[in-house]
Enzyme design. Structure first.
Site, PDB file in Angstrom:
ATOM      1  CG  ASP A  55      -9.495   0.028   5.179  1.00 42.04           C
ATOM      2  OD1 ASP A  55      -9.193  -0.085   3.974  1.00 42.04           O
ATOM      3  OD2 ASP A  55      -8.744  -0.349   6.113  1.00 42.04           O
ATOM      4  CD  GLN A  83      -3.181  -4.431   6.666  1.00 42.19           C
ATOM      5  OE1 GLN A  83      -3.153  -3.385   6.029  1.00 42.19           O
ATOM      6  NE2 GLN A  83      -3.683  -5.548   6.168  1.00 42.19           N
ATOM      7  CE  LYS A 109      -3.740  -2.337   2.456  1.00 43.38           C
ATOM      8  NZ  LYS A 109      -4.417  -2.592   3.739  1.00 43.38           N
TER       9      LYS A 109
END
Ligand code: NAD
Length: 282
Positions: A117, A94, A50
């Site tokens: 997200d 994460q 990422k």
């Protein structure tokens, strides 16, 4: 007939090139804060990918890499600081988090307008209501883009999902429903699963079981979306047995090179959108 390959890598490269051009026109670079707790091998690779992809298109990232025994209060404080910092446009945590941490409590602390997200209940709730959330989770968003490129009108299609996770199966089911599909969500406890998968015009496998879906699971000329990332004898493979289904399906996303690159591209897109939202341009 051999199935058409739905090429996620090329589509993702196009999205990234368009974003790079748009970002270069901004007065300053959008910033993504990434919170990583512990040293899980896969998570380290995902975060590195990422950061690399972000840097390539001119997005800044700030990594908070914390020891695996970090307490909840420390993480919540970092999120509060990022929420209050105008230079941070997007925040991601994460997953999975170590077991002692309450994932929902941590995700719910992120401002919905910075939740790139798309996991915050505000964003998932708006999606459920078929209203416009600030952000939609990157993997389902990328899958919808790939499918709609291949098959623009989804109305009335029979869609079967294998896997009901919060990050893939559930939001994807909602997105498909919002496109007037008839959606069945299956999971580990589903009985006679093949009776359902064989009726699918579009079958999405997101269960994390290497090569689970064989030719006798699918309908002829169906569209197959393979979300799984597994290892089989050291080689990366999906949840669909590619070689077994390739002569029966109409189209399939490969692993690697299908859904994975789209997930990263959509995260970058969401971070760019976050910048626009915070500058009241979206
Ligand atoms: P998860 O473990 O959170 O959920 C798995 C789901 O699959 C559950 O609903 C479970 O009930 C179901 N399931 C498991 N075994 C099954 C079986 N034998 N039959 C039917 N259903 C079964 O997983 P997740 O986070 O959604 O990830 C699923 C897979 O997708 C993993 O391989 C993961 O690495 C991959 N993934 C890929 C991307 C990407 O960008 N390509 C993104 C997210 C996840």
């Amino acid at each position: 007939m051999t199935a058409q390959i739905i090429d996620g890598k090329t589509t993702a490269m196009q999205v990234r090139a368009e974003l790079k051009a748009k970002i270069s026109a901004l007065p300053n670079a959008p910033m993504l804060a990434i919170i990583l707790v512990g040293d899980d091998d896969s998570s380290l690779i995902y975060v590195r990918n990422k950061q690399k992809a972000a840097a390539e298109i001119g997005l800044k990232t700030e990594l908070y890499h914390l020891p695996k025994d970090t307490d909840e209060a420390t993480i919540l404080k970092i999120i509060d600081d990022c929420n209050g910092n105008a230079e941070v446009n997007g925040i991601i945590v994460q997953l999975p988090l170590p077991k002692h941490l309450d994932t929902h409590k941590i995700i719910n602390r992120i401002l919905p307008t910075k939740d790139v997200d798309g996991f915050h209940p505000y964003n998932t709730g708006m999606l459920q209501n078929n209203e416009k959330p600030y952000f939609i989770a990157a993997t389902p968003l990328g899958i919808m883009k790939l499918i709609q490129n291949y098959c623009p009108n989804l109305s009335g299609k029979n869609v079967v999902l294998i896997g009901a996770s919060l990050i893939v199966g559930r939001p994807l089911a909602t997105l498909m429903l919002n496109q007037e599909c008839t959606v069945s969500i299956t999971h580990i406890h589903t009985r006679n699963i093949k009776d359902l998968t064989r009726k699918a015009d579009i079958l999405v496998a997101a269960c994390g079981v290497a090569k689970l879906v064989k030719a006798d699971w699918i309908k002829s000329d169906s569209i197959l979306i393979d979300v799984g990332i597994n290892r089989d004898n050291g080689k990366i493979c999906g949840d669909i047995d590619f070689d077994d289904v390739i002569e029966k399906a109409a189209a399939i996303t490969p692993v690697p090179g299908g859904v994975g690159p789209m997930t990263i591209a959509m995260l970058l897109q969401n971070t760019y959108d976050a910048y626009l939202i915070q500058h009241s341009a979206l």
